[in-house]
Design a protein around this motif. Structure first.
Motif, PDB file in Angstrom:
ATOM      1  N   PRO A  13       0.968  -1.220   0.084  1.00  0.00           N
ATOM      2  CA  PRO A  13       0.005  -0.141   0.097  1.00  0.00           C
ATOM      3  C   PRO A  13       0.724   1.340  -0.035  1.00  0.00           C
ATOM      4  CG  PRO A  13      -0.144  -1.270   2.014  1.00  0.00           C
ATOM      5  CD  PRO A  13       0.603  -2.150   1.165  1.00  0.00           C
ATOM      6  N   ASP A  14       2.058   1.396   0.594  1.00  0.00           N
ATOM      7  CA  ASP A  14       2.764   2.505   0.695  1.00  0.00           C
ATOM      8  C   ASP A  14       3.308   2.764  -0.607  1.00  0.00           C
ATOM      9  OD1 ASP A  14       4.338   0.048   0.988  1.00  0.00           O
ATOM     10  OD2 ASP A  14       6.185   1.072   1.612  1.00  0.00           O
ATOM     11  N   THR A  15       3.559   1.900  -1.658  1.00  0.00           N
ATOM     12  CA  THR A  15       4.023   2.180  -3.142  1.00  0.00           C
ATOM     13  C   THR A  15       2.831   2.166  -4.249  1.00  0.00           C
ATOM     14  OG1 THR A  15       4.748  -0.177  -3.301  1.00  0.00           O
ATOM     15  CG2 THR A  15       6.441   1.487  -2.476  1.00  0.00           C
ATOM     16  N   ARG A  16       1.718   1.569  -3.556  1.00  0.00           N
ATOM     17  CA  ARG A  16       0.512   0.963  -4.293  1.00  0.00           C
ATOM     18  C   ARG A  16       1.043   0.195  -5.480  1.00  0.00           C
ATOM     19  NH1 ARG A  16      -3.803   5.266  -4.441  1.00  0.00           N
ATOM     20  NH2 ARG A  16      -4.188   4.790  -6.716  1.00  0.00           N
ATOM     21  N   GLU A  17       2.138  -0.786  -5.159  1.00  0.00           N
ATOM     22  CA  GLU A  17       2.393  -1.858  -6.260  1.00  0.00           C
ATOM     23  C   GLU A  17       1.790  -3.156  -6.096  1.00  0.00           C
ATOM     24  OE1 GLU A  17       6.744  -0.072  -7.693  1.00  0.00           O
ATOM     25  OE2 GLU A  17       6.819  -1.552  -6.235  1.00  0.00           O
ATOM     26  N   LEU A  18       1.169  -3.787  -7.031  1.00  0.00           N
ATOM     27  CA  LEU A  18       0.906  -5.259  -6.860  1.00  0.00           C
ATOM     28  C   LEU A  18       1.579  -5.978  -7.705  1.00  0.00           C
ATOM     29  CD1 LEU A  18      -1.688  -6.968  -6.138  1.00  0.00           C
ATOM     30  CD2 LEU A  18      -2.445  -6.554  -8.361  1.00  0.00           C
ATOM     31  N   GLU A  19       2.286  -6.951  -6.942  1.00  0.00           N
ATOM     32  CA  GLU A  19       3.352  -7.936  -7.429  1.00  0.00           C
ATOM     33  C   GLU A  19       2.316  -9.204  -7.697  1.00  0.00           C
ATOM     34  OE1 GLU A  19       6.672 -10.349  -5.232  1.00  0.00           O
ATOM     35  OE2 GLU A  19       7.365  -8.242  -5.613  1.00  0.00           O
ATOM     36  N   VAL A  20       2.476  -9.725  -8.905  1.00  0.00           N
ATOM     37  CA  VAL A  20       1.541 -10.838  -9.234  1.00  0.00           C
ATOM     38  C   VAL A  20       2.499 -12.035  -9.772  1.00  0.00           C
ATOM     39  CG1 VAL A  20      -0.327 -11.993 -10.680  1.00  0.00           C
ATOM     40  CG2 VAL A  20      -0.375  -9.348  -9.802  1.00  0.00           C
ATOM     41  N   THR A  21       2.578 -13.001  -9.221  1.00  0.00           N
ATOM     42  CA  THR A  21       3.162 -14.449  -9.880  1.00  0.00           C
ATOM     43  C   THR A  21       2.198 -15.207 -10.436  1.00  0.00           C
ATOM     44  OG1 THR A  21       5.145 -14.151  -7.916  1.00  0.00           O
ATOM     45  CG2 THR A  21       4.618 -16.095  -9.257  1.00  0.00           C
ATOM     46  N   VAL A  23       0.837 -18.699 -12.632  1.00  0.00           N
ATOM     47  CA  VAL A  23       1.412 -20.123 -12.690  1.00  0.00           C
ATOM     48  C   VAL A  23       2.597 -20.391 -13.525  1.00  0.00           C
ATOM     49  CG1 VAL A  23       0.170 -22.396 -12.917  1.00  0.00           C
ATOM     50  CG2 VAL A  23      -1.173 -20.634 -11.764  1.00  0.00           C
ATOM     51  N   SER A  24       2.394 -19.653 -14.695  1.00  0.00           N
ATOM     52  CA  SER A  24       3.602 -20.034 -15.584  1.00  0.00           C
ATOM     53  C   SER A  24       5.116 -19.748 -15.131  1.00  0.00           C
ATOM     54  CB  SER A  24       3.453 -19.166 -16.800  1.00  0.00           C
ATOM     55  OG  SER A  24       3.501 -17.557 -16.420  1.00  0.00           O
ATOM     56  N   GLY A  25       5.006 -18.878 -13.816  1.00  0.00           N
ATOM     57  CA  GLY A  25       6.339 -18.429 -13.334  1.00  0.00           C
ATOM     58  C   GLY A  25       6.842 -17.157 -13.715  1.00  0.00           C
ATOM     59  N   ARG A  26       5.869 -16.452 -14.496  1.00  0.00           N
ATOM     60  CA  ARG A  26       6.124 -15.034 -14.706  1.00  0.00           C
ATOM     61  C   ARG A  26       5.626 -14.138 -13.586  1.00  0.00           C
ATOM     62  NH1 ARG A  26       9.600 -14.777 -18.736  1.00  0.00           N
ATOM     63  NH2 ARG A  26       9.177 -12.656 -19.034  1.00  0.00           N
ATOM     64  N   LEU A  27       6.565 -13.186 -13.392  1.00  0.00           N
ATOM     65  CA  LEU A  27       6.415 -12.431 -12.191  1.00  0.00           C
ATOM     66  C   LEU A  27       6.296 -10.926 -12.895  1.00  0.00           C
ATOM     67  CD1 LEU A  27       6.286 -11.806  -9.045  1.00  0.00           C
ATOM     68  CD2 LEU A  27       8.702 -11.939  -8.972  1.00  0.00           C
ATOM     69  N   TYR A  28       5.201 -10.105 -12.257  1.00  0.00           N
ATOM     70  CA  TYR A  28       5.031  -8.767 -12.946  1.00  0.00           C
ATOM     71  C   TYR A  28       4.714  -7.883 -11.296  1.00  0.00           C
ATOM     72  CZ  TYR A  28       4.677 -10.512 -17.431  1.00  0.00           C
ATOM     73  OH  TYR A  28       5.071 -11.350 -18.587  1.00  0.00           O
ATOM     74  N   VAL A  29       4.993  -6.551 -11.780  1.00  0.00           N
ATOM     75  CA  VAL A  29       4.583  -5.496 -10.642  1.00  0.00           C
ATOM     76  C   VAL A  29       3.908  -4.521 -11.493  1.00  0.00           C
ATOM     77  CG1 VAL A  29       5.399  -3.749  -9.286  1.00  0.00           C
ATOM     78  CG2 VAL A  29       6.881  -5.847  -9.187  1.00  0.00           C
ATOM     79  N   ASN A  52      -7.874 -10.418 -15.366  1.00  0.00           N
ATOM     80  CA  ASN A  52      -8.160 -10.131 -17.033  1.00  0.00           C
ATOM     81  C   ASN A  52      -8.949  -8.942 -17.285  1.00  0.00           C
ATOM     82  OD1 ASN A  52      -6.343 -11.934 -17.809  1.00  0.00           O
ATOM     83  ND2 ASN A  52      -7.790 -13.564 -17.892  1.00  0.00           N
ATOM     84  N   HIS A  53     -10.091  -8.785 -16.197  1.00  0.00           N
ATOM     85  CA  HIS A  53     -10.837  -7.693 -16.594  1.00  0.00           C
ATOM     86  C   HIS A  53     -10.830  -6.275 -15.773  1.00  0.00           C
ATOM     87  CE1 HIS A  53     -13.842 -10.360 -18.713  1.00  0.00           C
ATOM     88  NE2 HIS A  53     -13.706 -11.144 -17.727  1.00  0.00           N
ATOM     89  N   VAL A  54      -9.986  -6.489 -14.827  1.00  0.00           N
ATOM     90  CA  VAL A  54      -9.893  -5.235 -14.006  1.00  0.00           C
ATOM     91  C   VAL A  54      -8.220  -4.556 -13.976  1.00  0.00           C
ATOM     92  CG1 VAL A  54     -10.140  -4.189 -11.771  1.00  0.00           C
ATOM     93  CG2 VAL A  54     -11.793  -5.667 -12.494  1.00  0.00           C
ATOM     94  N   ILE A  55      -7.450  -5.544 -14.205  1.00  0.00           N
ATOM     95  CA  ILE A  55      -6.001  -5.161 -13.865  1.00  0.00           C
ATOM     96  C   ILE A  55      -5.045  -5.129 -15.165  1.00  0.00           C
ATOM     97  CG2 ILE A  55      -3.824  -5.622 -12.821  1.00  0.00           C
ATOM     98  CD1 ILE A  55      -5.365  -6.566 -10.520  1.00  0.00           C
ATOM     99  N   ARG A  56      -5.222  -6.335 -15.933  1.00  0.00           N
ATOM    100  CA  ARG A  56      -4.506  -6.445 -17.111  1.00  0.00           C
ATOM    101  C   ARG A  56      -4.833  -5.267 -18.134  1.00  0.00           C
ATOM    102  NH1 ARG A  56      -5.115 -11.522 -21.333  1.00  0.00           N
ATOM    103  NH2 ARG A  56      -3.528 -10.668 -22.882  1.00  0.00           N
ATOM    104  N   ASP A  57      -3.864  -4.706 -18.962  1.00  0.00           N
ATOM    105  CA  ASP A  57      -3.891  -3.671 -19.669  1.00  0.00           C
ATOM    106  C   ASP A  57      -4.402  -2.360 -19.132  1.00  0.00           C
ATOM    107  OD1 ASP A  57      -2.838  -5.544 -21.560  1.00  0.00           O
ATOM    108  OD2 ASP A  57      -5.043  -5.942 -22.080  1.00  0.00           O
ATOM    109  N   ARG A  58      -4.808  -2.401 -17.934  1.00  0.00           N
ATOM    110  CA  ARG A  58      -4.947  -1.022 -17.385  1.00  0.00           C
ATOM    111  C   ARG A  58      -3.932  -0.321 -16.531  1.00  0.00           C
ATOM    112  NH1 ARG A  58      -9.425  -4.209 -18.153  1.00  0.00           N
ATOM    113  NH2 ARG A  58     -11.358  -3.215 -18.954  1.00  0.00           N
TER     114      ARG A  58
END
Length: 70
Positions: A13-21, A23-29, A52-58
């Protein structure tokens, strides 16, 4: 949190970053994600559909998979 798409996620919350791992092993912030979006993601029945509906590409994101490799 069983999901066919998302293995793990955490929100800073302090940086407003969402880190998502995935199943493929890819890791994104994902940057500048509002706390209410992160909370809704946490509470979503289908993490993959919500992502897919709320975060991806937004939100701007960085692929940090290689930072954690090997």
């Amino acid at each position: 949190m069983p999901s066919y798409v998302v293995r793990f996620f955490r929100y800073a919350p302090d940086t407003r970053e969402l880190e998502v791992t995935f199943v493929s092993g890819r890791l994104y912030v994902y940057e500048d994600v509002p706390p209410e979006v992160a909370a809704a993601f946490r509470d979503a029945r289908s993490k993959g559909a919500f992502f897919n509906h709320v975060i991806r590409d937004r939100y701007v994101y960085r692929d940090i998979t290689n930072e954690y490799a090997g």
